[in-house]
Write an enzyme that holds these catalytic residues in place. Structure first.
Site, PDB file in Angstrom:
ATOM      1  N   LYS A 113      10.441 -28.275   8.462  1.00 41.06           N
ATOM      2  CA  LYS A 113       9.715 -28.779   9.632  1.00 41.06           C
ATOM      3  C   LYS A 113      10.656 -29.132  10.776  1.00 41.06           C
ATOM      4  CE  LYS A 113       5.632 -30.736   7.360  1.00 41.06           C
ATOM      5  NZ  LYS A 113       4.847 -31.972   7.194  1.00 41.06           N
ATOM      6  N   LYS A 195       3.025 -20.107   1.844  1.00 38.26           N
ATOM      7  CA  LYS A 195       1.996 -21.074   1.471  1.00 38.26           C
ATOM      8  C   LYS A 195       0.915 -21.168   2.555  1.00 38.26           C
ATOM      9  CE  LYS A 195       3.098 -25.445   2.367  1.00 38.26           C
ATOM     10  NZ  LYS A 195       3.569 -26.812   2.399  1.00 38.26           N
ATOM     11  N   LYS A 198      -1.588 -25.866   7.278  1.00 33.79           N
ATOM     12  CA  LYS A 198      -2.288 -26.269   8.507  1.00 33.79           C
ATOM     13  C   LYS A 198      -1.469 -25.905   9.731  1.00 33.79           C
ATOM     14  CE  LYS A 198      -3.973 -30.507   6.357  1.00 33.79           C
ATOM     15  NZ  LYS A 198      -3.576 -31.910   6.191  1.00 33.79           N
TER      16      LYS A 198
HETATM   17  P1  TYM Z   1      -0.908 -32.724   3.310  1.00 33.11           P
HETATM   18  O1  TYM Z   1      -1.983 -33.243   4.172  1.00 33.11           O
HETATM   19  O2  TYM Z   1       0.094 -31.805   3.879  1.00 33.11           O
HETATM   20  O3  TYM Z   1      -1.525 -32.012   2.020  1.00 33.11           O
HETATM   21  C1  TYM Z   1      -2.545 -32.629   1.273  1.00 33.11           C
HETATM   22  C2  TYM Z   1      -2.550 -32.126  -0.159  1.00 33.11           C
HETATM   23  O4  TYM Z   1      -2.792 -30.707  -0.171  1.00 33.11           O
HETATM   24  C3  TYM Z   1      -1.800 -30.059  -0.939  1.00 33.11           C
HETATM   25  N1  TYM Z   1      -1.563 -28.725  -0.371  1.00 33.11           N
HETATM   26  C4  TYM Z   1      -1.652 -27.582  -1.064  1.00 33.11           C
HETATM   27  N2  TYM Z   1      -1.956 -27.333  -2.345  1.00 33.11           N
HETATM   28  C5  TYM Z   1      -1.987 -26.032  -2.745  1.00 33.11           C
HETATM   29  N3  TYM Z   1      -1.732 -24.990  -1.912  1.00 33.11           N
HETATM   30  C6  TYM Z   1      -1.415 -25.191  -0.617  1.00 33.11           C
HETATM   31  N4  TYM Z   1      -1.186 -24.162   0.187  1.00 33.11           N
HETATM   32  C7  TYM Z   1      -1.373 -26.542  -0.131  1.00 33.11           C
HETATM   33  N5  TYM Z   1      -1.108 -27.102   1.079  1.00 33.11           N
HETATM   34  C8  TYM Z   1      -1.231 -28.429   0.918  1.00 33.11           C
HETATM   35  C9  TYM Z   1      -0.579 -30.958  -0.842  1.00 33.11           C
HETATM   36  O5  TYM Z   1       0.312 -30.721  -1.908  1.00 33.11           O
HETATM   37  C10 TYM Z   1      -1.218 -32.322  -0.887  1.00 33.11           C
HETATM   38  O6  TYM Z   1      -1.464 -32.719  -2.231  1.00 33.11           O
HETATM   39  N6  TYM Z   1       2.723 -35.743   1.897  1.00 33.11           N
HETATM   40  C11 TYM Z   1       1.331 -35.494   1.527  1.00 33.11           C
HETATM   41  C12 TYM Z   1       0.431 -36.603   1.943  1.00 33.11           C
HETATM   42  C13 TYM Z   1       0.735 -37.919   1.316  1.00 33.11           C
HETATM   43  C14 TYM Z   1       0.600 -38.264  -0.042  1.00 33.11           C
HETATM   44  C15 TYM Z   1       0.975 -39.628  -0.131  1.00 33.11           C
HETATM   45  C16 TYM Z   1       0.186 -37.554  -1.149  1.00 33.11           C
HETATM   46  C17 TYM Z   1       1.186 -39.027   1.973  1.00 33.11           C
HETATM   47  N7  TYM Z   1       1.308 -40.061   1.108  1.00 33.11           N
HETATM   48  C18 TYM Z   1       0.946 -40.305  -1.347  1.00 33.11           C
HETATM   49  C19 TYM Z   1       0.193 -38.236  -2.376  1.00 33.11           C
HETATM   50  C20 TYM Z   1       0.560 -39.580  -2.464  1.00 33.11           C
HETATM   51  C21 TYM Z   1       0.903 -34.137   2.124  1.00 33.11           C
HETATM   52  O7  TYM Z   1       1.537 -33.171   1.979  1.00 33.11           O
HETATM   53  O8  TYM Z   1      -0.227 -34.058   2.766  1.00 33.11           O
END
Ligand code: TYM
Length: 332
Positions: A113, A195, A198
Protein backbone atom coordinates in the site's frame (compact mmCIF):
# COMPACT_ATOMS: atom_id res chain seq x y z
CA UNK A 1 -18.06 -23.66 30.12
CA UNK A 2 -17.92 -20.08 28.85
CA UNK A 3 -18.01 -19.70 25.09
CA UNK A 4 -14.82 -18.69 23.33
CA UNK A 5 -14.79 -15.10 22.16
CA UNK A 6 -14.50 -13.95 18.57
CA UNK A 7 -13.57 -10.53 17.27
CA UNK A 8 -13.34 -9.37 13.68
CA UNK A 9 -13.91 -6.29 11.56
CA UNK A 10 -14.17 -4.77 8.11
CA UNK A 11 -13.09 -1.33 6.92
CA UNK A 12 -15.75 1.06 5.64
CA UNK A 13 -13.92 1.76 2.40
CA UNK A 14 -16.34 1.43 -0.47
CA UNK A 15 -18.65 -1.47 -0.97
CA UNK A 16 -18.09 -5.00 0.31
CA UNK A 17 -17.16 -7.58 -2.31
CA UNK A 18 -17.36 -11.35 -2.58
CA UNK A 19 -13.88 -11.67 -1.04
CA UNK A 20 -14.96 -9.86 2.13
CA UNK A 21 -18.13 -11.94 2.25
CA UNK A 22 -16.66 -15.39 1.61
CA UNK A 23 -13.34 -14.76 3.35
CA UNK A 24 -14.86 -13.22 6.46
CA UNK A 25 -18.51 -12.31 7.05
CA UNK A 26 -20.14 -15.51 5.87
CA UNK A 27 -17.89 -17.47 8.19
CA UNK A 28 -18.81 -15.21 11.10
CA UNK A 29 -22.45 -15.94 10.43
CA UNK A 30 -21.96 -19.69 10.14
CA UNK A 31 -20.20 -20.10 13.48
CA UNK A 32 -21.79 -17.28 15.50
CA UNK A 33 -24.06 -19.51 17.62
CA UNK A 34 -21.02 -21.34 19.03
CA UNK A 35 -19.16 -18.24 20.20
CA UNK A 36 -19.51 -14.90 21.95
CA UNK A 37 -18.94 -12.55 19.00
CA UNK A 38 -17.86 -8.93 18.56
CA UNK A 39 -17.89 -7.46 15.06
CA UNK A 40 -16.73 -3.91 14.52
CA UNK A 41 -16.67 -1.52 11.61
CA UNK A 42 -13.06 -0.33 11.67
CA UNK A 43 -13.48 3.29 10.68
CA UNK A 44 -10.15 4.34 12.23
CA UNK A 45 -8.40 1.98 9.83
CA UNK A 46 -10.29 3.58 6.96
CA UNK A 47 -8.33 6.83 7.25
CA UNK A 48 -4.91 5.18 6.88
CA UNK A 49 -5.24 5.96 3.17
CA UNK A 50 -6.79 9.18 1.86
CA UNK A 51 -10.54 9.15 2.57
CA UNK A 52 -13.60 11.22 1.87
CA UNK A 53 -14.99 12.91 5.02
CA UNK A 54 -18.31 13.51 3.25
CA UNK A 55 -19.02 9.78 3.00
CA UNK A 56 -17.18 8.19 5.95
CA UNK A 57 -20.16 8.16 8.34
CA UNK A 58 -22.57 6.81 5.72
CA UNK A 59 -20.08 4.18 4.57
CA UNK A 60 -19.70 3.10 8.18
CA UNK A 61 -23.48 2.67 8.53
CA UNK A 62 -23.56 0.77 5.24
CA UNK A 63 -21.13 -1.84 6.57
CA UNK A 64 -23.01 -2.19 9.86
CA UNK A 65 -26.25 -2.68 7.87
CA UNK A 66 -24.52 -5.25 5.66
CA UNK A 67 -23.44 -7.22 8.73
CA UNK A 68 -27.10 -7.54 9.68
CA UNK A 69 -28.16 -8.20 6.09
CA UNK A 70 -25.62 -11.04 5.79
CA UNK A 71 -27.15 -12.70 8.83
CA UNK A 72 -25.31 -11.47 11.92
CA UNK A 73 -27.74 -12.27 14.72
CA UNK A 74 -27.83 -9.99 17.75
CA UNK A 75 -28.72 -12.93 19.97
CA UNK A 76 -25.16 -14.14 19.53
CA UNK A 77 -23.22 -11.16 18.27
CA UNK A 78 -22.47 -7.54 19.14
CA UNK A 79 -21.96 -4.96 16.37
CA UNK A 80 -20.16 -1.70 17.05
CA UNK A 81 -18.13 1.08 15.49
CA UNK A 82 -14.43 1.18 16.35
CA UNK A 83 -14.14 4.98 16.67
CA UNK A 84 -17.01 5.07 19.18
CA UNK A 85 -14.76 3.39 21.73
CA UNK A 86 -11.71 5.57 22.50
CA UNK A 87 -9.93 2.62 24.18
CA UNK A 88 -8.95 1.39 20.70
CA UNK A 89 -6.87 4.51 20.04
CA UNK A 90 -5.46 4.64 23.53
CA UNK A 91 -4.30 1.02 23.57
CA UNK A 92 -2.73 1.59 20.15
CA UNK A 93 -0.53 4.29 21.65
CA UNK A 94 0.55 2.05 24.52
CA UNK A 95 1.37 -0.77 22.08
CA UNK A 96 3.21 1.63 19.78
CA UNK A 97 5.71 2.20 22.50
CA UNK A 98 6.57 -1.49 22.84
CA UNK A 99 6.45 -2.46 19.15
CA UNK A 100 9.75 -2.44 17.27
CA UNK A 101 9.61 -0.32 14.14
CA UNK A 102 11.01 -3.08 11.92
CA UNK A 103 8.07 -5.38 12.76
CA UNK A 104 5.88 -2.84 10.98
CA UNK A 105 8.12 -1.97 8.04
CA UNK A 106 8.24 -5.72 7.28
CA UNK A 107 4.48 -6.05 6.82
CA UNK A 108 3.52 -7.08 3.28
CA UNK A 109 0.38 -4.92 3.19
CA UNK A 110 2.34 -1.88 4.31
CA UNK A 111 4.91 -2.44 1.59
CA UNK A 112 2.23 -2.87 -1.08
CA UNK A 113 0.00 0.00 0.00
CA UNK A 114 2.84 2.43 0.72
CA UNK A 115 4.15 2.07 -2.82
CA UNK A 116 0.80 3.36 -4.07
CA UNK A 117 0.94 6.36 -1.68
CA UNK A 118 4.46 7.41 -2.66
CA UNK A 119 5.88 10.26 -0.60
CA UNK A 120 2.54 10.95 1.03
CA UNK A 121 2.44 7.68 2.91
CA UNK A 122 1.24 8.42 6.43
CA UNK A 123 2.42 7.10 9.79
CA UNK A 124 -1.10 5.67 10.21
CA UNK A 125 -0.57 3.21 7.39
CA UNK A 126 2.58 1.91 9.08
CA UNK A 127 0.72 1.70 12.39
CA UNK A 128 -2.34 -0.02 10.94
CA UNK A 129 -1.46 -3.49 12.35
CA UNK A 130 -0.89 -2.09 15.84
CA UNK A 131 -4.40 -0.63 15.81
CA UNK A 132 -5.64 -4.00 14.61
CA UNK A 133 -3.83 -5.70 17.50
CA UNK A 134 -5.51 -3.27 19.91
CA UNK A 135 -8.93 -4.14 18.39
CA UNK A 136 -8.38 -7.83 19.02
CA UNK A 137 -6.60 -7.71 22.37
CA UNK A 138 -9.01 -5.29 24.04
CA UNK A 139 -11.64 -8.02 23.82
CA UNK A 140 -9.32 -10.87 24.83
CA UNK A 141 -10.52 -12.67 21.70
CA UNK A 142 -9.74 -16.37 21.39
CA UNK A 143 -10.34 -16.57 17.64
CA UNK A 144 -10.12 -14.05 14.81
CA UNK A 145 -11.93 -15.11 11.61
CA UNK A 146 -10.33 -13.37 8.63
CA UNK A 147 -9.21 -13.92 5.05
CA UNK A 148 -5.73 -15.17 4.19
CA UNK A 149 -4.37 -11.63 3.62
CA UNK A 150 -4.66 -10.86 7.34
CA UNK A 151 -2.53 -13.76 8.50
CA UNK A 152 0.62 -11.70 8.91
CA UNK A 153 -1.24 -9.06 10.93
CA UNK A 154 -2.46 -11.80 13.24
CA UNK A 155 1.09 -13.04 13.69
CA UNK A 156 2.16 -9.53 14.63
CA UNK A 157 -0.71 -9.36 17.14
CA UNK A 158 0.56 -12.57 18.72
CA UNK A 159 4.09 -11.15 18.84
CA UNK A 160 2.79 -8.08 20.66
CA UNK A 161 1.02 -10.30 23.21
CA UNK A 162 4.17 -12.26 23.92
CA UNK A 163 6.32 -9.17 24.20
CA UNK A 164 3.84 -7.33 26.42
CA UNK A 165 3.21 -10.29 28.75
CA UNK A 166 6.92 -10.94 29.02
CA UNK A 167 7.65 -7.34 30.00
CA UNK A 168 4.63 -6.51 32.15
CA UNK A 169 2.98 -9.78 33.27
CA UNK A 170 0.28 -12.04 31.88
CA UNK A 171 -2.44 -9.57 30.97
CA UNK A 172 -3.14 -10.22 27.29
CA UNK A 173 -4.69 -13.29 25.71
CA UNK A 174 -3.06 -14.99 22.73
CA UNK A 175 -5.57 -14.99 19.84
CA UNK A 176 -5.75 -17.59 17.07
CA UNK A 177 -6.38 -16.86 13.42
CA UNK A 178 -9.43 -18.66 12.01
CA UNK A 179 -8.84 -18.91 8.28
CA UNK A 180 -10.94 -21.23 6.15
CA UNK A 181 -9.36 -23.07 3.27
CA UNK A 182 -12.03 -22.31 0.69
CA UNK A 183 -12.82 -18.64 0.12
CA UNK A 184 -9.88 -17.35 2.17
CA UNK A 185 -8.39 -15.80 -0.96
CA UNK A 186 -10.95 -14.80 -3.56
CA UNK A 187 -9.20 -13.63 -6.70
CA UNK A 188 -9.87 -10.73 -9.08
CA UNK A 189 -12.25 -11.39 -11.99
CA UNK A 190 -9.86 -9.70 -14.37
CA UNK A 191 -6.69 -11.48 -13.20
CA UNK A 192 -6.83 -14.80 -11.39
CA UNK A 193 -3.39 -14.28 -9.89
CA UNK A 194 -4.39 -11.10 -8.02
CA UNK A 195 -6.57 -10.88 -4.91
CA UNK A 196 -10.06 -9.35 -5.29
CA UNK A 197 -9.67 -5.97 -3.66
CA UNK A 198 -11.64 -2.81 -2.89
CA UNK A 199 -8.71 -0.73 -4.06
CA UNK A 200 -8.41 -2.22 -7.55
CA UNK A 201 -9.15 0.68 -9.93
CA UNK A 202 -11.25 -1.59 -12.18
CA UNK A 203 -14.83 -2.16 -11.02
CA UNK A 204 -14.86 -5.18 -13.34
CA UNK A 205 -12.37 -6.93 -11.07
CA UNK A 206 -14.87 -7.48 -8.25
CA UNK A 207 -18.50 -8.31 -7.58
CA UNK A 208 -19.92 -6.18 -4.79
CA UNK A 209 -22.61 -7.44 -2.47
CA UNK A 210 -24.91 -4.61 -3.55
CA UNK A 211 -24.35 -4.94 -7.31
CA UNK A 212 -27.52 -5.12 -9.42
CA UNK A 213 -28.31 -8.19 -11.51
CA UNK A 214 -27.28 -6.25 -14.62
CA UNK A 215 -23.92 -5.28 -13.14
CA UNK A 216 -23.24 -8.85 -12.05
CA UNK A 217 -24.15 -10.16 -15.47
CA UNK A 218 -21.88 -7.61 -17.18
CA UNK A 219 -18.94 -8.36 -14.89
CA UNK A 220 -19.23 -12.12 -15.39
CA UNK A 221 -19.53 -11.73 -19.18
CA UNK A 222 -16.33 -9.73 -19.23
CA UNK A 223 -14.35 -11.68 -16.64
CA UNK A 224 -11.08 -13.27 -17.69
CA UNK A 225 -11.16 -16.94 -18.68
CA UNK A 226 -8.98 -19.21 -20.84
CA UNK A 227 -9.41 -20.96 -24.19
CA UNK A 228 -9.57 -24.48 -22.70
CA UNK A 229 -12.81 -26.46 -22.82
CA UNK A 230 -13.73 -28.51 -19.78
CA UNK A 231 -13.46 -26.86 -16.35
CA UNK A 232 -11.58 -28.33 -13.44
CA UNK A 233 -10.18 -27.44 -10.02
CA UNK A 234 -6.54 -27.57 -8.99
CA UNK A 235 -4.81 -26.88 -12.31
CA UNK A 236 -2.14 -24.31 -11.38
CA UNK A 237 -1.96 -22.88 -14.92
CA UNK A 238 -5.69 -22.05 -14.78
CA UNK A 239 -6.04 -19.59 -11.85
CA UNK A 240 -9.23 -18.02 -13.25
CA UNK A 241 -10.85 -21.43 -13.60
CA UNK A 242 -9.93 -22.31 -10.02
CA UNK A 243 -11.33 -19.03 -8.73
CA UNK A 244 -14.62 -19.16 -10.63
CA UNK A 245 -15.29 -22.79 -9.79
CA UNK A 246 -14.56 -22.10 -6.12
CA UNK A 247 -16.93 -19.13 -6.13
CA UNK A 248 -19.58 -21.24 -7.83
CA UNK A 249 -19.08 -23.99 -5.24
CA UNK A 250 -19.31 -21.63 -2.26
CA UNK A 251 -22.29 -19.66 -3.54
CA UNK A 252 -24.29 -22.65 -4.77
CA UNK A 253 -23.67 -24.66 -1.61
CA UNK A 254 -22.64 -27.67 -3.72
CA UNK A 255 -19.69 -29.87 -2.80
CA UNK A 256 -16.39 -29.68 -4.64
CA UNK A 257 -16.98 -33.17 -6.09
CA UNK A 258 -20.44 -32.20 -7.35
CA UNK A 259 -19.10 -29.03 -9.00
CA UNK A 260 -16.16 -30.90 -10.54
CA UNK A 261 -18.52 -33.49 -12.03
CA UNK A 262 -21.05 -30.90 -13.23
CA UNK A 263 -18.46 -28.67 -14.93
CA UNK A 264 -15.92 -31.13 -16.31
CA UNK A 265 -17.31 -31.03 -19.85
CA UNK A 266 -18.53 -27.43 -19.85
CA UNK A 267 -17.14 -24.57 -21.87
CA UNK A 268 -17.14 -21.01 -20.56
CA UNK A 269 -20.18 -20.17 -22.70
CA UNK A 270 -22.19 -22.66 -20.73
CA UNK A 271 -20.66 -21.94 -17.31
CA UNK A 272 -20.94 -18.16 -17.30
CA UNK A 273 -24.77 -17.90 -17.41
CA UNK A 274 -25.05 -20.58 -14.74
CA UNK A 275 -22.53 -18.74 -12.58
CA UNK A 276 -24.30 -15.40 -13.12
CA UNK A 277 -27.62 -16.85 -11.94
CA UNK A 278 -25.96 -18.42 -8.90
CA UNK A 279 -24.35 -15.14 -7.84
CA UNK A 280 -27.55 -13.18 -8.36
CA UNK A 281 -29.67 -15.57 -6.33
CA UNK A 282 -27.08 -15.85 -3.53
CA UNK A 283 -26.95 -12.06 -3.17
CA UNK A 284 -30.65 -11.36 -3.60
CA UNK A 285 -31.72 -12.11 0.03
CA UNK A 286 -28.78 -10.06 1.36
CA UNK A 287 -29.75 -7.10 -0.81
CA UNK A 288 -33.38 -7.30 0.24
CA UNK A 289 -32.54 -7.44 3.94
CA UNK A 290 -30.05 -4.59 3.44
CA UNK A 291 -32.78 -2.35 2.03
CA UNK A 292 -35.01 -3.11 5.02
CA UNK A 293 -32.28 -2.36 7.56
CA UNK A 294 -31.22 0.80 5.74
CA UNK A 295 -34.81 2.08 5.67
CA UNK A 296 -34.93 2.13 9.47
CA UNK A 297 -32.13 4.36 10.71
CA UNK A 298 -33.52 4.48 14.27
CA UNK A 299 -33.19 0.72 14.51
CA UNK A 300 -29.64 0.69 13.17
CA UNK A 301 -28.65 3.45 15.57
CA UNK A 302 -30.09 1.54 18.49
CA UNK A 303 -28.15 -1.59 17.48
CA UNK A 304 -24.93 0.41 17.37
CA UNK A 305 -25.63 2.22 20.63
CA UNK A 306 -26.24 -1.05 22.43
CA UNK A 307 -23.20 -2.57 20.76
CA UNK A 308 -21.02 0.30 21.91
CA UNK A 309 -22.16 -0.09 25.52
CA UNK A 310 -21.45 -3.81 25.60
CA UNK A 311 -18.13 -3.55 23.81
CA UNK A 312 -16.94 -0.51 25.80
CA UNK A 313 -17.45 -2.30 29.11
CA UNK A 314 -15.02 -5.04 28.07
CA UNK A 315 -12.58 -2.74 26.29
CA UNK A 316 -12.31 -0.31 29.20
CA UNK A 317 -11.68 -3.12 31.65
CA UNK A 318 -8.80 -4.50 29.55
CA UNK A 319 -7.35 -1.05 29.01
CA UNK A 320 -7.36 -0.47 32.78
CA UNK A 321 -5.53 -3.78 33.31
CA UNK A 322 -2.94 -2.90 30.67
CA UNK A 323 -2.32 0.54 32.16
CA UNK A 324 -2.01 -0.84 35.66
CA UNK A 325 0.50 -3.46 34.43
CA UNK A 326 2.52 -0.73 32.74
CA UNK A 327 2.62 1.24 35.97
CA UNK A 328 0.16 4.05 35.29
CA UNK A 329 -1.53 5.78 38.20
CA UNK A 330 -5.30 5.57 38.39
CA UNK A 331 -7.02 8.95 37.67
CA UNK A 332 -8.33 10.51 40.88
P1 TYM B 1 -10.69 -5.33 5.07
O1 TYM B 1 -11.85 -4.42 5.17
O2 TYM B 1 -9.63 -5.04 4.09
O3 TYM B 1 -11.18 -6.83 4.81
C1 TYM B 1 -12.22 -7.39 5.57
C2 TYM B 1 -12.12 -8.90 5.61
O4 TYM B 1 -12.22 -9.42 4.27
C3 TYM B 1 -11.13 -10.29 4.01
N1 TYM B 1 -10.79 -10.21 2.59
C4 TYM B 1 -10.74 -11.26 1.76
N2 TYM B 1 -10.96 -12.56 1.96
C5 TYM B 1 -10.84 -13.39 0.88
N3 TYM B 1 -10.52 -12.95 -0.36
C6 TYM B 1 -10.28 -11.65 -0.61
N4 TYM B 1 -9.98 -11.24 -1.83
C7 TYM B 1 -10.39 -10.72 0.48
N5 TYM B 1 -10.24 -9.38 0.60
C8 TYM B 1 -10.48 -9.08 1.88
C9 TYM B 1 -10.01 -9.80 4.91
O5 TYM B 1 -9.06 -10.81 5.14
C10 TYM B 1 -10.78 -9.41 6.15
O6 TYM B 1 -11.01 -10.55 6.98
N6 TYM B 1 -7.32 -5.33 8.67
C11 TYM B 1 -8.67 -5.87 8.46
C12 TYM B 1 -9.69 -5.16 9.28
C13 TYM B 1 -9.49 -5.27 10.75
C14 TYM B 1 -9.60 -6.43 11.54
C15 TYM B 1 -9.36 -6.01 12.87
C16 TYM B 1 -9.90 -7.74 11.23
C17 TYM B 1 -9.18 -4.23 11.59
N7 TYM B 1 -9.13 -4.67 12.86
C18 TYM B 1 -9.41 -6.91 13.93
C19 TYM B 1 -9.91 -8.65 12.30
C20 TYM B 1 -9.67 -8.24 13.62
C21 TYM B 1 -8.98 -5.81 6.95
O7 TYM B 1 -8.25 -6.24 6.15
O8 TYM B 1 -10.12 -5.32 6.56
Amino acid sequence: MARQRILSGVQPTGNLHLGNYLGAIRNWVETQSQYENYFCVVDLHAITVPHNPATLAEDTYTIAALYLACGIDLNYSTIFIQSHIPAHSELTWLFNCITPMNWLTDMIQFKEKSVKQGENVGVGLLDYPVLMAADILLYKADQVPVGEDQKQHLELTRDIVNRFNHQFGEVLKLPHPMIRKEGARVMSLTDGTKKMSKSDPSELSRINLLDSADEISKKVKRCKTDPIKGLSFDVPERPECQNLLTLYMLLSGKTKEAVAAECQDMGWGQFKPLFTETVISALQPIQQKYQEVRADKTYLESVLREGREKAAAIANQTLAEVKAAMGYSVPL
